[in-house]
Scaffold this motif. Structure first.
Motif, PDB file in Angstrom:
ATOM      1  N   ALA A   1      58.410  46.042  42.907  1.00  0.00           N
ATOM      2  CA  ALA A   1      57.188  45.268  42.696  1.00  0.00           C
ATOM      3  C   ALA A   1      56.242  45.373  43.887  1.00  0.00           C
ATOM      4  N   VAL A   2      56.787  45.394  45.110  1.00  0.00           N
ATOM      5  CA  VAL A   2      55.952  45.460  46.306  1.00  0.00           C
ATOM      6  C   VAL A   2      55.072  46.709  46.294  1.00  0.00           C
ATOM      7  N   PHE A   3      55.657  47.837  45.931  1.00  0.00           N
ATOM      8  CA  PHE A   3      54.895  49.081  45.902  1.00  0.00           C
ATOM      9  C   PHE A   3      54.230  49.320  44.544  1.00  0.00           C
ATOM     10  N   GLY A   4      54.812  48.772  43.487  1.00  0.00           N
ATOM     11  CA  GLY A   4      54.288  49.039  42.147  1.00  0.00           C
ATOM     12  C   GLY A   4      53.038  48.259  41.811  1.00  0.00           C
ATOM     13  N   ILE A   5      52.927  47.017  42.284  1.00  0.00           N
ATOM     14  CA  ILE A   5      51.755  46.206  41.951  1.00  0.00           C
ATOM     15  C   ILE A   5      50.474  46.812  42.521  1.00  0.00           C
ATOM     16  N   PRO A   6      50.441  47.219  43.815  1.00  0.00           N
ATOM     17  CA  PRO A   6      49.232  47.892  44.301  1.00  0.00           C
ATOM     18  C   PRO A   6      48.937  49.192  43.559  1.00  0.00           C
ATOM     19  N   LEU A   7      49.999  49.954  43.220  1.00  0.00           N
ATOM     20  CA  LEU A   7      49.798  51.186  42.459  1.00  0.00           C
ATOM     21  C   LEU A   7      49.194  50.880  41.092  1.00  0.00           C
ATOM     22  N   ASN A   8      49.669  49.820  40.452  1.00  0.00           N
ATOM     23  CA  ASN A   8      49.130  49.439  39.153  1.00  0.00           C
ATOM     24  C   ASN A   8      47.656  49.040  39.261  1.00  0.00           C
ATOM     25  N   LEU A   9      47.310  48.284  40.305  1.00  0.00           N
ATOM     26  CA  LEU A   9      45.914  47.882  40.489  1.00  0.00           C
ATOM     27  C   LEU A   9      45.020  49.096  40.720  1.00  0.00           C
ATOM     28  N   ALA A  10      45.514  50.054  41.536  1.00  0.00           N
ATOM     29  CA  ALA A  10      44.731  51.262  41.783  1.00  0.00           C
ATOM     30  C   ALA A  10      44.568  52.081  40.509  1.00  0.00           C
ATOM     31  N   PHE A  11      45.633  52.176  39.716  1.00  0.00           N
ATOM     32  CA  PHE A  11      45.578  52.926  38.472  1.00  0.00           C
ATOM     33  C   PHE A  11      44.599  52.295  37.487  1.00  0.00           C
ATOM     34  N   LEU A  12      44.700  50.982  37.312  1.00  0.00           N
ATOM     35  CA  LEU A  12      43.795  50.307  36.385  1.00  0.00           C
ATOM     36  C   LEU A  12      42.352  50.383  36.863  1.00  0.00           C
ATOM     37  N   ASN A  13      42.147  50.297  38.172  1.00  0.00           N
ATOM     38  CA  ASN A  13      40.802  50.412  38.717  1.00  0.00           C
ATOM     39  C   ASN A  13      40.213  51.794  38.449  1.00  0.00           C
ATOM     40  N   GLN A  14      41.036  52.837  38.672  1.00  0.00           N
ATOM     41  CA  GLN A  14      40.563  54.202  38.427  1.00  0.00           C
ATOM     42  C   GLN A  14      40.324  54.436  36.944  1.00  0.00           C
ATOM     43  N   LEU A  15      41.229  53.949  36.111  1.00  0.00           N
ATOM     44  CA  LEU A  15      41.065  54.111  34.665  1.00  0.00           C
ATOM     45  C   LEU A  15      39.848  53.345  34.178  1.00  0.00           C
ATOM     46  N   GLY A  16      39.633  52.145  34.727  1.00  0.00           N
ATOM     47  CA  GLY A  16      38.447  51.377  34.357  1.00  0.00           C
ATOM     48  C   GLY A  16      37.165  52.071  34.777  1.00  0.00           C
ATOM     49  N   LYS A  17      37.168  52.685  35.978  1.00  0.00           N
ATOM     50  CA  LYS A  17      35.981  53.420  36.422  1.00  0.00           C
ATOM     51  C   LYS A  17      35.712  54.614  35.517  1.00  0.00           C
ATOM     52  N   GLY A  18      36.797  55.299  35.102  1.00  0.00           N
ATOM     53  CA  GLY A  18      36.622  56.439  34.207  1.00  0.00           C
ATOM     54  C   GLY A  18      36.024  56.026  32.874  1.00  0.00           C
ATOM     55  N   LEU A  19      36.533  54.940  32.311  1.00  0.00           N
ATOM     56  CA  LEU A  19      35.982  54.458  31.044  1.00  0.00           C
ATOM     57  C   LEU A  19      34.540  53.991  31.212  1.00  0.00           C
ATOM     58  N   THR A  20      34.257  53.356  32.349  1.00  0.00           N
ATOM     59  CA  THR A  20      32.881  52.919  32.604  1.00  0.00           C
ATOM     60  C   THR A  20      31.944  54.113  32.742  1.00  0.00           C
ATOM     61  N   ALA A  21      32.420  55.182  33.399  1.00  0.00           N
ATOM     62  CA  ALA A  21      31.594  56.386  33.541  1.00  0.00           C
ATOM     63  C   ALA A  21      31.320  57.022  32.187  1.00  0.00           C
ATOM     64  N   HIS A  22      32.338  57.089  31.341  1.00  0.00           N
ATOM     65  CA  HIS A  22      32.131  57.638  29.988  1.00  0.00           C
ATOM     66  C   HIS A  22      31.162  56.766  29.198  1.00  0.00           C
TER      67      HIS A  22
END
Length: 296
Positions: free
Chosen positions: A129-150
């Motif tokens: 969880a310590v390493f996975g939660i930040p990774l999840n936030l970064a992933f969702l942020n990047q995926l959200g930016k990609g969807l926003t760009a599209h």
């Protein structure tokens, strides 16, 4: 899109992040399965033995026997073993269920109906969880930016000058919101109602509680021992959760952008209001000076 060069190969950070995210989930699912499945099997067998001993030894139910049996039931339930049914109930720590559990950990949903029972599993869960939660936030942020760009490119492709352009832009954003609502909040409860036997209201409640990461745990997919689920059912539910959270991230970005625009408009209005009286007071000072210099 940001890239870096590894030797003579150019690699996208977004692709690397997606691959790292999926590999992290697969790694977590595998390790949780290895650490927890055997302990769950032992608990299940012990519980079935206690049930047999209870039926053999206690032909007349009394208070102490009932208390002991209740303790056994509670212990089994806390370790993820459903007391109803028999030992052939689906495992909570097969790969599909472990993948689903790994997703609920790093997305911080945490239903609470299942947790590691071994010390090794609990320690691994902490570091995962310590390493996975930040990774999840970064992933969702990047995926959200990609969807926003599209979404932005879609807006620009249909954008025309004037009032019609603004109307088309609003229609594009509305289409995105409606489509996401249908895919992540309206249609999934239909599937849950069919597979789990819930009402549509219960399925909608579960979808919202899950995607909002509240995760009460009163409704969880794939946990009914009387139903036979396909092996990838919970994994597909995990994929739905991930993309649903990304859609909510886009909504948050759109909402934040709208709030920024409103604040900018409000500040511009305030600046214009302040500038008006100041200009008027300057003009009044000039007239007063002229009146002093040229009295009637």
């Amino acid at each position: 899109m940001s890239q870096f060069t590894a030797g003579s190969v150019r690699v996208s950070w977004s692709v690397l992040l997606v691959l790292g995210y999926l590999l992290y989930l697969l790694l977590g699912a595998t390790i949780f399965q290895v650490l927890e499945k055997q302990a769950e099997s032992q608990t299940r067998d012990r519980f079935q033995l206690e049930k047999l001993n209870f039926l053999k030894n206690y032909t007349c139910l009394d208070g102490p026997a009932l208390e002991k049996f209740v303790e056994v039931i509670l212990d089994a339930w806390e370790k993820g073993v459903n007391p109803s049914g028999n030992s052939t109930n689906p495992s909570n720590w097969d790969f599909s269920s472990s993948f689903f559990f790994a997703g609920t950990v790093i997305t911080t949903i945490g239903y609470g109906n299942l947790s590691p029972s071994t010390v090794s599993g609990q320690v691994f869960c902490v570091f995962y969880a310590v390493f996975g939660i930040p990774l999840n936030l970064a992933f969702l942020n990047q995926l959200g930016k990609g969807l926003t760009a599209h979404l932005g490119r879609l807006e620009r492709s249909v954008l025309t000058p004037g009032q019609h352009g603004q109307t088309l832009k609003m229609l594009t954003v509305s289409f995105f919101l409606i489509l996401g609502t249908l895919l992540f909040l309206v249609f999934p409860p239909v599937v849950f109602s069919y597979v789990e036997g819930w009402t549509y209201g219960e399925g909608f409640y579960y979808a919202f509680i899950t995607l909002s990461t509240i995760g009460f745990g009163d409704y969880v997919v794939g946990t009914d021992p009387e139903k036979h689920y396909i092996s990838v059912y919970r994994s597909l539910a995990g994929v739905w959760i991930i993309f649903g959270l990304a859609w909510l991230a886009v909504l948050c970005n759109l909402g934040a952008g709208l709030m920024d625009r409103l604040l900018q408009l409000k500040q511009s209005w305030r600046d214009s209001c302040r500038a008006g009286p100041q200009e008027g007071s300057k003009e009044g000072d000039v007239l007063d000076q002229r009146a002093i210099q040229n009295p009637i």
